[in-house]
Design an enzyme around this catalytic site. Structure first.
Site, PDB file in Angstrom:
ATOM      1  N   ALA A  89       0.854  -1.188   0.000  1.00 28.51           N
ATOM      2  CA  ALA A  89       0.000   0.000   0.000  1.00 28.51           C
ATOM      3  C   ALA A  89       0.891   1.240   0.000  1.00 28.51           C
ATOM      4  O   ALA A  89       2.065   1.166   0.366  1.00 28.51           O
ATOM      5  CB  ALA A  89      -0.876  -0.009   1.252  1.00 28.51           C
ATOM      6  N   GLY A  95       0.788  -5.198   0.760  1.00 24.62           N
ATOM      7  CA  GLY A  95      -0.336  -5.230  -0.177  1.00 24.62           C
ATOM      8  C   GLY A  95       0.059  -5.818  -1.526  1.00 24.62           C
ATOM      9  O   GLY A  95      -0.791  -6.347  -2.243  1.00 24.62           O
ATOM     10  N   GLU A 135      -0.336  -9.317  -1.093  1.00 18.77           N
ATOM     11  CA  GLU A 135      -1.782  -9.566  -0.947  1.00 18.77           C
ATOM     12  C   GLU A 135      -2.477  -9.546  -2.306  1.00 18.77           C
ATOM     13  O   GLU A 135      -3.385 -10.336  -2.558  1.00 18.77           O
ATOM     14  CB  GLU A 135      -2.390  -8.541   0.022  1.00 18.77           C
ATOM     15  CG  GLU A 135      -1.926  -8.791   1.456  1.00 18.77           C
ATOM     16  CD  GLU A 135      -2.365  -7.712   2.430  1.00 18.77           C
ATOM     17  OE1 GLU A 135      -2.023  -6.540   2.175  1.00 18.77           O
ATOM     18  OE2 GLU A 135      -3.040  -8.017   3.416  1.00 18.77           O
ATOM     19  N   GLU A 147       4.202  -5.557   7.160  1.00 18.35           N
ATOM     20  CA  GLU A 147       3.362  -4.522   7.796  1.00 18.35           C
ATOM     21  C   GLU A 147       3.672  -4.351   9.275  1.00 18.35           C
ATOM     22  O   GLU A 147       3.585  -3.253   9.819  1.00 18.35           O
ATOM     23  CB  GLU A 147       1.874  -4.866   7.623  1.00 18.35           C
ATOM     24  CG  GLU A 147       1.320  -4.625   6.228  1.00 18.35           C
ATOM     25  CD  GLU A 147       1.503  -5.813   5.286  1.00 18.35           C
ATOM     26  OE1 GLU A 147       2.356  -6.682   5.566  1.00 18.35           O
ATOM     27  OE2 GLU A 147       0.791  -5.859   4.259  1.00 18.35           O
TER      28      GLU A 147
HETATM   29  C1  3H9 Z   1       0.575  -2.345   3.339  1.00 20.88           C
HETATM   30  O1  3H9 Z   1       0.826  -2.862   2.288  1.00 20.88           O
HETATM   31  C2  3H9 Z   1      -0.777  -2.442   3.990  1.00 20.88           C
HETATM   32  C3  3H9 Z   1      -1.682  -3.474   3.393  1.00 20.88           C
HETATM   33  O2  3H9 Z   1      -1.461  -4.717   4.000  1.00 20.88           O
HETATM   34  C4  3H9 Z   1      -3.124  -3.150   3.630  1.00 20.88           C
HETATM   35  C5  3H9 Z   1      -3.652  -1.903   3.042  1.00 20.88           C
HETATM   36  C6  3H9 Z   1      -5.131  -1.756   3.186  1.00 20.88           C
HETATM   37  N1  3H9 Z   1       4.587   3.477   0.153  1.00 20.88           N
HETATM   38  O3  3H9 Z   1      13.306   1.903   0.446  1.00 20.88           O
HETATM   39  P1  3H9 Z   1      13.689   2.691  -0.754  1.00 20.88           P
HETATM   40  C7  3H9 Z   1       9.329   4.942  -1.120  1.00 20.88           C
HETATM   41  S1  3H9 Z   1       1.712  -1.413   4.179  1.00 20.88           S
HETATM   42  C8  3H9 Z   1       5.046   4.690  -0.162  1.00 20.88           C
HETATM   43  O4  3H9 Z   1      14.659   3.779  -0.580  1.00 20.88           O
HETATM   44  P2  3H9 Z   1      14.908   0.338  -1.874  1.00 20.88           P
HETATM   45  C9  3H9 Z   1      10.422   5.300  -0.135  1.00 20.88           C
HETATM   46  O5  3H9 Z   1       9.944   6.148   0.864  1.00 20.88           O
HETATM   47  C10 3H9 Z   1       3.152  -1.423   3.126  1.00 20.88           C
HETATM   48  N2  3H9 Z   1       6.336   4.934  -0.460  1.00 20.88           N
HETATM   49  O6  3H9 Z   1      14.171   1.731  -1.944  1.00 20.88           O
HETATM   50  C11 3H9 Z   1      11.428   5.942  -1.041  1.00 20.88           C
HETATM   51  O7  3H9 Z   1      10.969   7.254  -1.284  1.00 20.88           O
HETATM   52  P3  3H9 Z   1      11.992   8.465  -1.441  1.00 20.88           P
HETATM   53  C12 3H9 Z   1       3.909  -2.686   3.253  1.00 20.88           C
HETATM   54  C13 3H9 Z   1       7.177   3.894  -0.425  1.00 20.88           C
HETATM   55  O8  3H9 Z   1      15.136  -0.057  -3.259  1.00 20.88           O
HETATM   56  C14 3H9 Z   1      11.305   5.151  -2.337  1.00 20.88           C
HETATM   57  O9  3H9 Z   1      10.014   4.528  -2.273  1.00 20.88           O
HETATM   58  N3  3H9 Z   1       5.112  -2.614   2.482  1.00 20.88           N
HETATM   59  C15 3H9 Z   1       6.754   2.614  -0.103  1.00 20.88           C
HETATM   60  O10 3H9 Z   1      16.026   0.399  -0.910  1.00 20.88           O
HETATM   61  C16 3H9 Z   1      12.342   4.083  -2.508  1.00 20.88           C
HETATM   62  O11 3H9 Z   1      12.341   3.249  -1.358  1.00 20.88           O
HETATM   63  C17 3H9 Z   1       6.287  -2.235   2.995  1.00 20.88           C
HETATM   64  O12 3H9 Z   1       6.401  -1.986   4.168  1.00 20.88           O
HETATM   65  C18 3H9 Z   1       5.389   2.421   0.196  1.00 20.88           C
HETATM   66  N4  3H9 Z   1       4.893   1.211   0.491  1.00 20.88           N
HETATM   67  O13 3H9 Z   1      13.852  -0.653  -1.209  1.00 20.88           O
HETATM   68  C19 3H9 Z   1       7.449  -2.160   2.048  1.00 20.88           C
HETATM   69  N5  3H9 Z   1       7.832   1.783  -0.146  1.00 20.88           N
HETATM   70  O14 3H9 Z   1      12.804   8.134  -2.655  1.00 20.88           O
HETATM   71  C20 3H9 Z   1       8.176  -0.879   2.218  1.00 20.88           C
HETATM   72  C21 3H9 Z   1       8.876   2.542  -0.501  1.00 20.88           C
HETATM   73  O15 3H9 Z   1      11.130   9.668  -1.565  1.00 20.88           O
HETATM   74  N6  3H9 Z   1       9.225  -0.668   1.265  1.00 20.88           N
HETATM   75  N7  3H9 Z   1       8.491   3.810  -0.672  1.00 20.88           N
HETATM   76  O16 3H9 Z   1      12.814   8.431  -0.178  1.00 20.88           O
HETATM   77  C22 3H9 Z   1      10.423  -1.285   1.301  1.00 20.88           C
HETATM   78  O17 3H9 Z   1      10.653  -2.179   2.094  1.00 20.88           O
HETATM   79  C23 3H9 Z   1      11.484  -0.817   0.358  1.00 20.88           C
HETATM   80  O18 3H9 Z   1      11.130   0.463  -0.063  1.00 20.88           O
HETATM   81  C24 3H9 Z   1      11.706  -1.704  -0.897  1.00 20.88           C
HETATM   82  C25 3H9 Z   1      12.678  -0.970  -1.858  1.00 20.88           C
HETATM   83  C26 3H9 Z   1      12.321  -3.031  -0.454  1.00 20.88           C
HETATM   84  C27 3H9 Z   1      10.421  -1.937  -1.615  1.00 20.88           C
END
Ligand code: 3H9
Length: 725
Positions: free
Chosen positions: A81, A120, A123, A143
């Site tokens: 999400a 998500g 999901e 999450e």
């Molecule tokens: C969810 O899914 C809830 C659902 O179950 C239910 C919903 C109803 N959203 O980490 P990076 C941005 S909760 C918005 O530096 P990498 C991040 O801030 C979500 N922004 O890259 C950054 O922005 P900026 C569950 C996001 O290659 C840019 O993307 N998912 C999100 O080192 C690059 O990110 C997670 O918790 C997001 N979801 O790593 C996964 N994710 O450039 C969270 C990232 O402005 N994400 N951004 O600073 C990660 O673990 C890592 O970002 C990922 C990439 C491994 C994907």
């Protein structure tokens, strides 16, 4: 069929939704390829959710399309999400409904995963009828790290697909698993040899069409039953690890719900649990920490600036700190030349490094081959500064004395090559004064590691007046290579972390002299979520260290400062903490956890008597309020003076270096939650007792007067993506 009815409901919802074009639809023969494209990580924003609904409708109506494949554009499938949207009220279509719509399709939908499918994103994949991954892909439900639970069916579909044990392993830990493990767990139907997700998806689609494989909906699967005790045990284990964080326990509870009710009821319950956590302070704190982590290295002064070359480093001093820094560098592929004064000291340093590296091998963090390489090739030992003539960066970790450090820097200035970065690991000395003894102050920087340096995450990158931008960039680059969390700090006594620590420790001492016990203070901070209270930490660090500092600072002490003697009296008796088996606690037979030392209370009673202090009986809440007010007030001064660039830099320093519970987001985030007005009014009330210590930070007063928060300051800095609209 239940599925079709749901699907039609979604179609009706979607007919009024205009596609924003972020999920493309392309027919490849008889396969529809839907590409989710929302850089950088394809987060499931409102526009993407709307589009997915529209594309699924298009696919269902498209007679030429027999199967659909969902893929992600760029580096990943879908990272979940859009976390930034969680601050606002949820907007339809909600993700669980979008996913129900996918699952309800009457024709097969395949998720073709590359990079990561997280939260998500996984999901969505679980809502598809089949999942194929390319090599190197990872799937997970992280999450929990954001203080929430999977809220789009993850807690209900994953156990049905992979079993309760797997779900209990993956969801409360949030740890992703690789493609092969995911296939073994039944989460992926196949791991493709194709490099590209579209090709993998198309090949899988072909086999589904050719074999007429029937649809498989996770919601309709039945997981093998498990004993209820499995959940009780998991809850107990998770609660112990979580130490106050709610989401890991709720993750277990949500999975348990899947074992007790129908899918539909489970989804309703999951939504309820998700929404409650999404609206919690713990979620706000963890989301703040997520974005703050990513904002730390985004500094205007190094934007677009390339770091200098960084392949080999020098370390001066092979004590615990120097050997720890050398270990951390060696374990991350750098060559290290370590300098000590004689062969004996070099031998000791080498033994410490060998022990550290051996420990990493035992824990599986390093292979035996890497260990071999370190000692055969990467580590050189020398007593001669001239051996540093070719290194790219030197970190000095000698005795904490300004004259000793200045001598070291004069020598470095003489031998190091042009452009080498000269760094000091001082924890409080003036980096400007150290830089001034060299002819190249632009190359000098503070790199403040925390002990044990190969394990502790925090690195303060201390920028002096003349430090060049590419030297700052190199400090951050070293942090990245050594897998540290690097925080920019300015020059002052103690930089960000130790300066704030000194203040809240002083507040704790006042609390104790005024009537509480060190054990009560420790208990309050443990309950708050710190892994140890301040007095247990002092015992671990060694009480003699603080004693030496107090003696050193005695001549310059302001007479208005309240001075407490109990810690000096303890040291006079030879109680230096764990290393002497006695300090605030008594450590029987080398135990690491002590029992309260009752003699400390007698020493305190004596001090109160001498100073005619009537012992107050502070409640736990009052102890916490004072302790935190001291921390927040000093932190605000640190930001006000530009020592920390933004409140978020303080928060991450305290989290990574001082055990501040991440799920509280750091002291500034905590202060925002409590309300800055309340903190300021507490400080003013305490100032009536001790006006010298409790001087409110101007920044705090300004923020209260203008109705702003520390979060507003982070947003105004423009580098915190959480704050971006
Ligand atoms: C969810 O899914 C809830 C659902 O179950 C239910 C919903 C109803 N959203 O980490 P990076 C941005 S909760 C918005 O530096 P990498 C991040 O801030 C979500 N922004 O890259 C950054 O922005 P900026 C569950 C996001 O290659 C840019 O993307 N998912 C999100 O080192 C690059 O990110 C997670 O918790 C997001 N979801 O790593 C996964 N994710 O450039 C969270 C990232 O402005 N994400 N951004 O600073 C990660 O673990 C890592 O970002 C990922 C990439 C491994 C994907």
């Amino acid at each position: 069929r239940r599925g079709s009815a749901l699907c039609l409901r979604e179609f009706r919802v979607s007919s009024s939704i205009k596609s924003s074009g972020q999920v493309s639809y392309e027919l490849r023969g008889d396969v529809a390829v839907m590409t989710v494209s929302n850089a950088p990580v394809n987060a499931l924003s409102l526009a993407i959710r709307q589009d997915l609904v529209a594309r699924i409708k298009q696919f269902e109506e498209d007679e030429a399309a027999k199967v659909a494949v969902i893929v992600g554009e760029g580096k990943v499938f879908i990272a979940g999400a859009d976390i930034r949207e969680f601050k606002r009220p949820a907007t339809e279509p909600h993700l669980p409904d979008v996913i129900d719509g996918i699952e309800a399709c009457t024709k097969p939908v395949i998720a073709a995963i590359h990079g990561v499918a997280l939260g998500g994103g996984l999901e969505v994949a679980l809502g598809c009828h089949f999942r194929v991954g390319v090599k190197g892909a990872k799937v997970g439900l992280p999450e929990v790290h954001l203080g929430i639970i999977p809220g789009a069916g993850g807690t209900q579909r994953l156990p049905r697909l992979a079993g309760y044990e797997k779900a209990l392993e993956m969801i409360p830990s949030g740890a992703p698993i690789g493609a092969d493990a995911a296939k073994a767990a039944g989460i992926l139907d196949d791991v493709s040899d194709e490099a590209d997700a579209v090709a993998a998806g198309l090949a899988f689609a072909r086999s589904v069409i050719d074999n007429g494989t029937p649809l498989r909906r996770c919601s309709e699967l039945v997981a093998p039953a498990v004993d209820a005790q499995v959940f009780a045990d998991a809850k107990a284990a998770v609660a112990k690890r979580a130490r106050g964080q709610k989401s890991p326990v709720v993750c277990v509870e949500a999975i348990e719900v899947a074992s007790q009710t129908s899918f539909a009821d489970g989804m309703a319950k999951e939504r309820e649990m998700f929404m409650e956590l999404k609206n919690s302070a713990q979620h706000r704190a963890l989301a703040h920490a997520f974005f703050a982590d990513r904002a730390l290295g985004k500094l205007p002064e190094i934007e677009g600036i390339a770091p200098r070359t960084l392949k080999s480093i020098g370390v001066i001093g092979g004590g615990t700190m120097g050997a720890g820094i050398a270990t951390g560098a060696l374990m991350n592929g750098l060559s290290v030349t370590l300098i000590e004064r004689d062969d004996e000291a070099l031998g000791r340093a080498k033994a410490t490094i060998a022990k550290n590296v051996g420990g990493a091998v035992k824990k599986g963090k390093l292979s035996a081959e890497q260990e071999q390489r370190i000692f055969d090739k990467a580590l050189s030992l020398s007593t001669d500064y001239a051996s540093l003539s070719e290194v790219d960066l030197v970190v000095e970790a000698v005795f904490e004395d300004i004259d000793v450090k200045k001598q070291v820097f004069e020598k470095l200035d003489a031998v190091c090559k042009e452009g080498a970065v000269l760094a000091t690991n001082t924890s409080y000395l003036d980096v400007n004064a150290i830089a001034a003894v060299t002819k190249r102050p632009q190359d000098v920087i503070g790199l403040h590691f925390f002990s044990p340096a190969h394990i502790m995450k925090l690195l303060e990158v201390v920028v002096a007046d003349k430090t060049a931008p590419d030297v700052i960039a190199t400090g951050f680059q070293l942090g990245k290579i050594m897998r540290k969390i690097a925080v920019r700090a300015g020059v002052c006594d103690g930089f960000i972390g130790n300066r704030i620590l000194a203040t809240y420790r002083a507040a704790a001492d006042a609390i104790v002299v005024d009537g509480s016990t060190p054990f009560e203070v420790d208990d309050v901070m443990l309950e708050f979520g710190f892994p140890m209270g301040p007095y247990a930490v002092a015992d671990l660090a060694g009480l003699d260290i603080g004693w030496a500092t107090r003696k050193r600072k005695a001549p310059t002490r302001d007479p208005r400062e309240r001075y407490f003697t109990f810690a000096d009296r303890m040291c006079e008796q030879g109680w230096f903490g764990q290393k002497t088996s006695k300090g605030y606690y008594v450590y029987e037979d080398g135990a690491r956890k002590g029992t309260p030392n009752p003699a400390v209370l007698d020493i305190l009673t004596e001090e109160r008597k001498e100073k005619q202090i009537n012992a107050q009986n502070l409640s736990k809440e009052q102890i916490l309020d004072r302790y935190m007010a001291a921390m927040v007030n000093e932190a605000a001064k640190v930001v006000e003076e530009g020592i920390a660039l933004r409140p978020l830099d303080v928060d991450m320093t305290l989290i990574y270096g001082y055990g501040f519970p991440r799920w509280r987001g750091g002291p500034m985030q905590y202060a925002d939650e409590i309300g800055l007005e309340k903190i300021l009014s507490n400080i003013k009330a305490y100032a009536e007792e001790d006006g010298y210590f409790w001087q409110p930070a101007k920044l705090l007063e300004e923020l209260v007067a203008s109705g702003r928060s520390f979060a507003d300051l982070n947003a105004e800095s423009g580098n915190n993506s959480a704050a971006k609209k």
